[in-house]
Design an enzyme around this catalytic site. Structure first.
Site, PDB file in Angstrom:
ATOM      1  N   LYS A 114       0.851  -1.184   0.000  1.00 13.63           N
ATOM      2  CA  LYS A 114       0.000   0.000   0.000  1.00 13.63           C
ATOM      3  C   LYS A 114       0.892   1.241   0.000  1.00 13.63           C
ATOM      4  O   LYS A 114       1.417   1.643   1.046  1.00 13.63           O
ATOM      5  CB  LYS A 114      -0.923   0.021   1.225  1.00 13.63           C
ATOM      6  CG  LYS A 114      -1.807   1.268   1.287  1.00 13.63           C
ATOM      7  CD  LYS A 114      -2.562   1.344   2.601  1.00 13.63           C
ATOM      8  CE  LYS A 114      -3.349   2.652   2.710  1.00 13.63           C
ATOM      9  NZ  LYS A 114      -2.467   3.854   2.736  1.00 13.63           N
ATOM     10  N   GLU A 121       9.774  -0.063  10.759  1.00  9.56           N
ATOM     11  CA  GLU A 121      10.742   1.024  10.924  1.00  9.56           C
ATOM     12  C   GLU A 121       9.923   2.276  11.129  1.00  9.56           C
ATOM     13  O   GLU A 121       9.275   2.767  10.210  1.00  9.56           O
ATOM     14  CB  GLU A 121      11.647   1.127   9.682  1.00  9.56           C
ATOM     15  CG  GLU A 121      12.835   2.059   9.892  1.00  9.56           C
ATOM     16  CD  GLU A 121      12.684   3.400   9.226  1.00  9.56           C
ATOM     17  OE1 GLU A 121      11.642   4.051   9.429  1.00  9.56           O
ATOM     18  OE2 GLU A 121      13.592   3.802   8.500  1.00  9.56           O
ATOM     19  N   GLU A 174       9.482  14.759  16.109  1.00 14.31           N
ATOM     20  CA  GLU A 174      10.200  14.414  14.887  1.00 14.31           C
ATOM     21  C   GLU A 174       9.926  15.521  13.875  1.00 14.31           C
ATOM     22  O   GLU A 174       8.788  15.724  13.450  1.00 14.31           O
ATOM     23  CB  GLU A 174       9.748  13.064  14.346  1.00 14.31           C
ATOM     24  CG  GLU A 174      10.542  12.633  13.119  1.00 14.31           C
ATOM     25  CD  GLU A 174      10.203  11.234  12.646  1.00 14.31           C
ATOM     26  OE1 GLU A 174      11.019  10.654  11.896  1.00 14.31           O
ATOM     27  OE2 GLU A 174       9.144  10.711  13.026  1.00 14.31           O
ATOM     28  N   CYS A 206      13.710   9.802   8.133  1.00 14.21           N
ATOM     29  CA  CYS A 206      13.599   9.291   9.501  1.00 14.21           C
ATOM     30  C   CYS A 206      14.935   9.288  10.232  1.00 14.21           C
ATOM     31  O   CYS A 206      14.980   9.298  11.462  1.00 14.21           O
ATOM     32  CB  CYS A 206      13.003   7.892   9.490  1.00 14.21           C
ATOM     33  SG  CYS A 206      13.908   6.723   8.453  1.00 14.21           S
TER      34      CYS A 206
END
Length: 478
Positions: free
Chosen positions: A175, A250, A383, A284
């Site tokens: 997806k 992850e 983040e 990331c």
């Protein structure tokens, strides 16, 4: 560029959504609608699940040499479409054409490396101290794998999943993100063009509320794998609790970078600026919290800000462009609000902090550097996922180690020092999945994974195969 209408790929065929639904795709570099895609729902998820389950019976029993033959065929077809693939990534994600090569190369490398690695695997023999039995551990394909892909590296993420899954003998449903589905749909077109065994790979984008919920909550998948935020990971695990499944995730990162006063400052600045502003900070493993020793703080800041100011911001295939746009308007608004909040909380703005005046279209934001920051600020906890760099000053090893570990996530980290005892201490005590010392390297053969809220399992390396395999013990009386 007009990419037209792209269909999803289910059971070996390019198909429309059962409902006929479509979704527009916007280019973040221009703000223009560049394509439409088939937009999957519950019915499409069920079709993909059934196709993958049926295909698993044959694919899992093929020899690794046969699976390798098909993966080689796909790799060769991808290589022939390099230009189209890189353009798709450029237009859907906003990367420059040169930067899009990383996505393309990762797919090629993953399709080549993982079947070779499977060929090298051997069953494990367990010694029997009594000498009465022989024991073997053999690895078997886990089953159907559902993979959720992040938009920041749309094909790199696809390569991280499709490589080990197919080599291990699993079938997959991928997806892609609604922000960057075109390159994944293009892979579907390539799979269809080479008559890849039907049902082995299925590619369908759709809403999380309908498509993802149906995929995760189904009892058919044996593996749920994801690249995304920690929040998304927890939601997927909750939805998947209808049965016992493998998880390979992850998730979020808030990477610390520590620069001591004995470091090569030029090297540290070059590395961290490249990591921070590459892909517009939407990475990331981006160094979000840059800790610099007080003895070299001023020099580091001066050099780092100088680097940031020289970056060429833009969109397209011009090799001079260093940094593209943020992926969409909502994400840019979030980054802008974080920048404004950081200033309001007392930080000093060294450069950037606004939309470039000469970029009225698209979702650009200037490379931005803050100093006078501390751990009580919002930017320390969140983040960032954007081109904001926060530089912290520290005095002692104990102080900076405590700040580095003061975080719920632990993916990547960066350490610059030439002191061996310090290297040993920090590589041991930093609460992260990987530490890069005096440089950095990411590659398909190197393990990539996190601790704490940064996920489970690994992308890349031989360890990734373990997420798609189940172990069976065979014991035979002598």
């Amino acid at each position: 560029m007009e990419l037209g209408y792209k269909k999803m790929y289910i059971d070996g065929q390019l198909v429309d959504a059962v409902s006929g639904a479509k979704e527009k795709v916007e280019c973040p570099g221009t703000g223009d609608i560049i394509a439409e895609i088939a937009w999957g729902g519950k019915e499409d998820a069920i079709l993909a699940l059934d196709a993958a389950q049926a295909a698993f019976k044959k694919w899992s029993k093929m020899s690794i040499n046969t699976r390798k033959m098909w993966m080689d065929k796909l790799r060769d077809a991808v290589i022939k479409r390099q230009h189209d693939i890189r353009e798709a990534v450029m237009y859907e994600m906003g990367k420059t054409y040169n930067q899009a090569v990383e996505d393309y190369e990762t797919v090629v490398n993953a399709l080549e490396w993982y079947p070779q690695e499977m060929l090298h695997r051997r069953d494990e023999i367990i010694p029997d101290p009594d000498g009465t039995h022989a024991h073997h551990l053999i690895a078997k394909p886990a089953g159907v794998a559902v993979g959720y892909l992040a938009w920041n590296f749309p094909l790199l993420n696809l390569g991280f999943k499709i490589g080990p899954a197919l080599a291990a003998g699993c079938t997959v449903i991928l997806k892609p993100s609604a922000n960057a589905p075109l390159s994944a749909y293009l892979i579907g077109e390539i799979l269809e063009s080479i008559n890849f065994p039907k049902g082995v790979v299925n590619i369908v984008a759709g809403s999380n509320e309908e498509l993802a919920l149906t995929l995760s909550s189904s009892k058919i998948p044996r593996v749920i794998t994801m690249i995304g935020s920690s929040v998304s990971g927890r939601i997927a695990m909750q939805q998947a609790a209808t049965s016992i499944k493998h998880f390979s995730m992850e998730l979020g990162g808030n990477a610390p970078a520590i620069v001591f006063d004995d470091a090569n400052i030029v090297q540290a600045v070059n590395d961290l600026a490249a990591l921070k502003f590459g892909n517009c900070g939407q990475v990331c493993v981006s160094p979000n919290r840059i800790f610099v020793h007080e003895n070299v703080y001023d020099e580091f800041v001066e050099r780092f800000v100088g680097k940031a100011k020289k970056l060429e911001v833009g969109f397209g295939n011009d090799a001079k462009i260093d940094m593209g746009p943020i992926v969409d308007g909502r994400s840019r608004d979030r980054v802008m609000k974080l920048a404004e909040k950081t200033l309001a909380e007392g930080a000093k703005l060294e450069c950037g902090g606004k939309i470039p005046a000469d970029k009225p279209n698209g979702y650009f934001f200037e490379p931005t550097v803050f100093t006078n920051v501390n751990r009580n600020m919002t930017i320390f906890r969140e983040e960032i996922f954007g081109p904001l760099a926060a530089i912290y000053k520290f005095k002692t090893e104990e102080e900076v180690l405590d700040m580095a570990n003061d975080c719920e996530v632990g993916l990547s980290s960066y350490l610059y020092t030439n002191d061996i005892s310090r290297i040993n201490k920090f590589t041991s005590e930093m609460e992260v999945g990987e530490v890069h010392v005096n440089g950095f390297k990411y590659a398909i053969y190197l393990p990539h994974g996190g601790v704490k809220e940064s996920g489970l399992g690994h992308d890349c390396s031989h360890l990734a195969l373990n997420d798609y395999l189940e172990l069976k013990r065979i014991t035979i009386r002598k």
